[in-house]
Scaffold this motif. Structure first.
Motif, PDB file in Angstrom:
ATOM      1  N   TYR A   7      23.445 -15.961 -58.959  1.00 29.07           N
ATOM      2  CA  TYR A   7      22.705 -14.937 -58.233  1.00 29.07           C
ATOM      3  C   TYR A   7      23.571 -13.759 -57.811  1.00 29.07           C
ATOM      4  O   TYR A   7      24.803 -13.840 -57.827  1.00 29.07           O
ATOM      5  N   VAL A   8      22.885 -12.677 -57.477  1.00 30.22           N
ATOM      6  CA  VAL A   8      23.516 -11.581 -56.749  1.00 30.22           C
ATOM      7  C   VAL A   8      22.638 -11.299 -55.527  1.00 30.22           C
ATOM      8  O   VAL A   8      21.503 -11.757 -55.466  1.00 30.22           O
ATOM      9  N   GLN A   9      23.188 -10.537 -54.587  1.00 30.20           N
ATOM     10  CA  GLN A   9      22.456 -10.278 -53.350  1.00 30.20           C
ATOM     11  C   GLN A   9      21.804  -8.895 -53.389  1.00 30.20           C
ATOM     12  O   GLN A   9      22.458  -7.915 -53.730  1.00 30.20           O
ATOM     13  N   LEU A  10      20.547  -8.853 -53.028  1.00 27.10           N
ATOM     14  CA  LEU A  10      19.899  -7.554 -52.840  1.00 27.10           C
ATOM     15  C   LEU A  10      20.370  -6.977 -51.505  1.00 27.10           C
ATOM     16  O   LEU A  10      20.557  -7.722 -50.547  1.00 27.10           O
ATOM     17  N   PRO A  11      20.580  -5.666 -51.432  1.00 23.91           N
ATOM     18  CA  PRO A  11      20.979  -5.093 -50.145  1.00 23.91           C
ATOM     19  C   PRO A  11      19.809  -5.039 -49.159  1.00 23.91           C
ATOM     20  O   PRO A  11      18.652  -5.126 -49.547  1.00 23.91           O
ATOM     21  N   GLY A  12      20.145  -4.919 -47.872  1.00 20.18           N
ATOM     22  CA  GLY A  12      19.139  -4.638 -46.838  1.00 20.18           C
ATOM     23  C   GLY A  12      18.317  -5.824 -46.395  1.00 20.18           C
ATOM     24  O   GLY A  12      17.207  -5.655 -45.885  1.00 20.18           O
ATOM     25  N   ILE A  13      18.826  -7.033 -46.592  1.00 19.17           N
ATOM     26  CA  ILE A  13      18.074  -8.207 -46.181  1.00 19.17           C
ATOM     27  C   ILE A  13      19.055  -9.350 -45.928  1.00 19.17           C
ATOM     28  O   ILE A  13      20.096  -9.438 -46.583  1.00 19.17           O
ATOM     29  N   ALA A  14      18.725 -10.215 -44.937  1.00 19.86           N
ATOM     30  CA  ALA A  14      19.636 -11.295 -44.547  1.00 19.86           C
ATOM     31  C   ALA A  14      19.987 -12.167 -45.750  1.00 19.86           C
ATOM     32  O   ALA A  14      19.163 -12.394 -46.621  1.00 19.86           O
ATOM     33  N   SER A  15      21.221 -12.670 -45.760  1.00 20.05           N
ATOM     34  CA  SER A  15      21.842 -13.182 -46.983  1.00 20.05           C
ATOM     35  C   SER A  15      21.072 -14.212 -47.797  1.00 20.05           C
ATOM     36  O   SER A  15      20.850 -14.035 -48.985  1.00 20.05           O
ATOM     37  N   GLU A  16      20.624 -15.315 -47.181  1.00 17.67           N
ATOM     38  CA  GLU A  16      19.999 -16.374 -47.981  1.00 17.67           C
ATOM     39  C   GLU A  16      18.788 -15.867 -48.761  1.00 17.67           C
ATOM     40  O   GLU A  16      18.550 -16.273 -49.887  1.00 17.67           O
ATOM     41  N   ARG A  17      18.037 -14.992 -48.096  1.00 13.41           N
ATOM     42  CA  ARG A  17      16.806 -14.531 -48.718  1.00 13.41           C
ATOM     43  C   ARG A  17      17.031 -13.357 -49.667  1.00 13.41           C
ATOM     44  O   ARG A  17      16.111 -12.869 -50.301  1.00 13.41           O
ATOM     45  N   ALA A  18      18.287 -12.895 -49.752  1.00 10.92           N
ATOM     46  CA  ALA A  18      18.586 -11.731 -50.580  1.00 10.92           C
ATOM     47  C   ALA A  18      18.903 -12.112 -52.015  1.00 10.92           C
ATOM     48  O   ALA A  18      19.022 -11.268 -52.890  1.00 10.92           O
ATOM     49  N   LYS A  19      19.059 -13.411 -52.267  1.00 10.21           N
ATOM     50  CA  LYS A  19      19.566 -13.849 -53.561  1.00 10.21           C
ATOM     51  C   LYS A  19      18.524 -13.737 -54.674  1.00 10.21           C
ATOM     52  O   LYS A  19      17.407 -14.231 -54.544  1.00 10.21           O
ATOM     53  N   VAL A  20      18.929 -13.100 -55.771  1.00  7.63           N
ATOM     54  CA  VAL A  20      18.073 -13.026 -56.961  1.00  7.63           C
ATOM     55  C   VAL A  20      18.935 -13.326 -58.187  1.00  7.63           C
ATOM     56  O   VAL A  20      20.166 -13.147 -58.165  1.00  7.63           O
ATOM     57  N   ASP A  21      18.311 -13.755 -59.251  1.00  7.52           N
ATOM     58  CA  ASP A  21      19.054 -14.130 -60.455  1.00  7.52           C
ATOM     59  C   ASP A  21      19.704 -12.889 -61.083  1.00  7.52           C
ATOM     60  O   ASP A  21      19.052 -11.858 -61.256  1.00  7.52           O
TER      61      ASP A  21
END
Lengths: 255, 255
Positions: free
Chosen positions: B132-146
């Motif tokens: 995964y990588v992290q989307l910006p602007g959102i708390a870490s666990e929920r920011a993860k996308v493939d």
């Protein structure tokens, strides 16, 4: 329990959801209770996720009825025990009204778990409903109430109650004080006073009003509050609040 | 799984509820997902438990976006996997868009169970989100996308998505296609296209539209559909639908 991040815009609602999921895992809340909670959340969106002036008025009247009752009872089911245990105990302490464990899906095991849960929060006045009598006009399992509690009471506070049971309590001549986000529900329609508001917000308001009015010298004020209240009008105002909110939204006046 | 009697007036809704409870028992759906589903059910009552013309229009636009995307992704959470696995796989096969397992309450175990569940329904294109990588602007666990999926995509179909994540996807410049029965939700407000409809009905319509439009010779038609769509207007119409339904009901013109 899952930790909800405090910066989530719907933090309070998510914390309540966590409490309920936790209650379910611990055998306090039923799975049916989770779906019922979701339905309540939908109505909370429609009223705007805040206590309306209308709800505050009904909460104040609820407080007046509890304070002037001969034998008030605070009824507790699985959802209520999971969501607001500390608040229930506080209200019970202020008013000396016992908490009665009153389950729709009755089970000895769940009743005992709820009893322990309330004691963990400091509850001292608990009626378990295990010594019960049957209310007339309702199927047997759901008719059971504690013979020293609801059965003898004049005023019953029943947050998140089933419609059938609310009707049966009303028919047995009691003053029924309900909390229900759905102003169309049979509970909302059957109760003597319906607070159309989310339970945790309601409990906060109810404790505040009760503390304030308890020490008011003039009990006449409480009687005036009670006599002026009209639940049919209260429900109509709740429908209007939802309608005008939807009207504003459909005309883009903002959420 | 509980067997619902086919002559029950709300048969379809009860079957969906059973699928979700079953998904919960099997570790595919989170308990929180049950609460979210209950909320959706309440909104489905308000829109009339059928796909409105408005919803069909938004579904057609959703189809147009998926068909014209460079890298479309179909996002799958626990509720979605339990409710419409066959339909998801069918849409993935028609459009060649991968399915990405994208959980709000992330867990390796649940992700693996969902992956197997989708494979049992014939899924061939699955991204697990474990790289995964992290989307910006959102708390870490929920920011993860493939990192090979949503991260690189231009168009994301996110049925039943959380509001925070929907906003983060939108901010990262993607076209976000949501399905949400609650037209007041933050997801509904943040998405590029919001289908205000129940998911199983939506998937049936979406597959039908996609099959039909896929073979249309003229791709211009799809661009016209996209350019003419206005999500703010779509949501306003959804509020109007609920509003006029409640008005008719309150004036007793029938449901």
């Amino acid at each position: 329990m899952v930790t909800v991040s405090k910066d989530h815009p719907r933090y309070k609602s998510l914390v309540l959801r966590d409490k309920l999921v936790d209650g379910c895992k611990r055998g306090i809340t039923s799975v049916h209770g989770l779906i019922a909670h979701g339905r309540g959340e939908a109505f909370d969106y429609l009223i705007g996720e805040k206590s309306t002036t209308n709800a505050l008025d009904a909460t104040e009247v609820t407080s007046a009825y509890i304070l002037t009752a001969q034998r008030p009872i605070l009824s507790v089911n699985g959802n209520v025990a999971a969501l607001v245990p500390a608040e229930l105990v506080e209200l019970s302490e202020i008013t000396e009204a016992p908490l009665e464990i009153n389950l729709y899906h009755r089970s000895r095991q769940r009743s005992e778990k709820i009893e322990q849960h309330l004691r963990d929060f400091g509850a001292r006045r608990i009626l378990t409903g295990r010594d019960y009598v049957q209310l007339p006009g309702i199927a047997s399992e759901r008719a059971k109430v504690d013979q020293k509690g609801i059965f003898l009471s004049d005023v019953v506070f029943v947050p998140l109650e089933d419609g059938d049971r609310c009707e049966a309590l009303k028919k047995s001549g009691k003053m029924v004080l309900a909390v229900d986000l759905n102003p169309l529900s049979r509970t909302a329609l059957a109760a003597s006073v319906t607070v159309v508001d989310e339970l945790a917000r309601t409990m906060g308001n109810l404790i505040e009003f009760t503390r304030r009015m308890q020490h008011a010298g003039d009990k006449e004020e409480l009687e005036v509050l009670k006599s002026k209240f009209d639940n049919a009008q209260n429900l109509k105002t709740s429908y209007s609040i939802i309608l005008s909110r939807l009207q504003n939204l459909s005309e883009s006046k903002g959420v």
